[in-house]
Design an enzyme around this catalytic site. Structure first.
Site, PDB file in Angstrom:
ATOM      1  N   CYS A   1      20.940 -14.723 118.937  1.00 21.15           N
ATOM      2  CA  CYS A   1      20.915 -16.150 119.291  1.00 21.15           C
ATOM      3  C   CYS A   1      21.145 -17.047 118.076  1.00 21.15           C
ATOM      4  O   CYS A   1      21.770 -18.102 118.182  1.00 21.15           O
ATOM      5  CB  CYS A   1      19.592 -16.500 119.966  1.00 21.15           C
ATOM      6  SG  CYS A   1      19.305 -15.655 121.539  1.00 21.15           S
TER       7      CYS A   1
ATOM      8  N   CYS B   1      25.581 -11.464 122.685  1.00 17.70           N
ATOM      9  CA  CYS B   1      24.506 -11.547 123.676  1.00 17.70           C
ATOM     10  C   CYS B   1      24.101 -10.137 124.103  1.00 17.70           C
ATOM     11  O   CYS B   1      24.295  -9.718 125.247  1.00 17.70           O
ATOM     12  CB  CYS B   1      24.958 -12.377 124.877  1.00 17.70           C
ATOM     13  SG  CYS B   1      23.591 -12.940 125.921  1.00 17.70           S
TER      14      CYS B   1
ATOM     15  N   LYS C   1      33.062  -3.581 141.699  1.00 14.52           N
ATOM     16  CA  LYS C   1      33.473  -3.983 140.347  1.00 14.52           C
ATOM     17  C   LYS C   1      34.768  -3.282 139.957  1.00 14.52           C
ATOM     18  O   LYS C   1      35.731  -3.910 139.498  1.00 14.52           O
ATOM     19  CB  LYS C   1      32.385  -3.648 139.332  1.00 14.52           C
ATOM     20  CG  LYS C   1      32.758  -4.022 137.888  1.00 14.52           C
ATOM     21  CD  LYS C   1      31.990  -3.216 136.857  1.00 14.52           C
ATOM     22  CE  LYS C   1      32.576  -1.826 136.698  1.00 14.52           C
ATOM     23  NZ  LYS C   1      31.986  -1.080 135.561  1.00 14.52           N
TER      24      LYS C   1
ATOM     25  N   CYS D   1      24.778 -17.538 117.576  1.00 12.09           N
ATOM     26  CA  CYS D   1      25.543 -17.826 118.796  1.00 12.09           C
ATOM     27  C   CYS D   1      25.870 -19.308 118.889  1.00 12.09           C
ATOM     28  O   CYS D   1      24.991 -20.169 118.730  1.00 12.09           O
ATOM     29  CB  CYS D   1      24.758 -17.362 120.021  1.00 12.09           C
ATOM     30  SG  CYS D   1      25.616 -17.657 121.580  1.00 12.09           S
TER      31      CYS D   1
ATOM     32  N   CYS E   1      22.086 -23.099 125.853  1.00 11.08           N
ATOM     33  CA  CYS E   1      21.762 -21.916 126.645  1.00 11.08           C
ATOM     34  C   CYS E   1      20.277 -21.950 126.992  1.00 11.08           C
ATOM     35  O   CYS E   1      19.427 -21.997 126.094  1.00 11.08           O
ATOM     36  CB  CYS E   1      22.089 -20.634 125.877  1.00 11.08           C
ATOM     37  SG  CYS E   1      21.581 -19.114 126.734  1.00 11.08           S
TER      38      CYS E   1
END
Length: 268
Positions: free
Chosen positions: A205, A198, A128, A208, A214
């Protein structure tokens, strides 16, 4: 694409911690390119298991001390520990920073490696960090930088064919299908989305914009369904600002800076 478009809209203000204090904002723009690249790498090393606010404060102290290969090699471990504390696993990072800096000096003429293979040879640098260093420091896209936010959100949204167990599995799964021109954007886009909306626990939610497309909507936060008073509730008319983030909504100003009341290493 609908998920991506709506996340871009939610992230359009770019006011998440990663936007203000991430590795792309941590280096001194007035130093030589070689020093800048070294500072990017150190910021990435410090950021592991650490909030952006804490990493940014440590980077500020390091830059005031002198964040160059030569200066760090001449800094004793105790002083370096005092400078980076309280980043996560700071004792281990002191050792990794010293080992990595010595290798950079001895094998790469004081510059960071310009390949993923070279970067992952450095102590404390994983895939990463290597891909993000290639992107930020060398302006080359070698892969997707997948941290815990990108890993979690990719699985929640169904962007991996099967559930992946760790960020590296997620990276490989995403790179198999995600267009290469999105690889650089995905990290900062999803990291900020994960910091503000998130969330790991209790994702927002109800506020969102991708909740209707989703597969994980409300499964992680079953009590946070839209209410009639929610400005983003499906029951609201378009005049209320459908698809827009209203001032004062949960999408704005959720992340507060830590007061950072942790004691000094000498007192811990």
């Amino acid at each position: 694409m609908q998920q991506l478009t709506n996340i871009r809209e939610m992230r359009s203000v770019r006011d998440a911690p990663v936007d203000q204090m991430g590795a792309a904002k941590s280096f001194d723009t007035q130093v030589a390119p070689k020093v800048m690249r070294y500072q990017v790498l150190i910021s990435l090393m410090l950021s592991s298991q650490t909030k952006d606010q804490v990493t940014a404060a440590a980077m500020q102290r390091l830059r005031a001390h002198g964040l160059t290969v030569e200066t760090i090699l001449n800094t004793d471990d105790a002083t370096l520990g005092n400078l980076i504390y309280p980043v996560g696993f700071w004792r281990t990072k002191v050792k990794y920073i010293k080992l990595t800096t010595a290798m950079i000096q001895q094998e790469y003429d004081g510059d960071i490696p310009n390949s993923v293979a070279g970067l992952v040879r450095l102590s404390g640098v994983g895939p990463k960090m290597a891909h993000l260093a290639m992107d930020i420091a060398w302006k080359q896209i070698s892969g997707i930088g997948v941290d815990t936010h990108v890993h979690r959100i990719s699985n929640r949204m169904g962007w991996t064919p099967t559930s992946t167990k760790n960020p590296e599995e997620t990276r490989r799964a995403l790179e198999e299908w995600l267009p290469r021109d999105l690889w650089s954007e995905i990290n900062w886009l999803l990291v900020g989305f994960g910091q503000q909306v998130c969330l790991p626990v209790g994702p927002l939610c109800a506020s969102c914009l991708i909740r209707h497309c989703c597969p994980s909507a409300f499964k992680c936060s079953p009590r946070k369904r839209p209410t009639p008073s929610d400005p983003l509730s499906p029951g609201k008319s378009s005049s209320q600002g459908k698809g827009k983030v209203k001032a004062g909504s949960p999408l704005q100003h959720r992340v507060k800076e830590d007061p950072n009341p942790v004691s000094h290493p000498a007192q811990s």
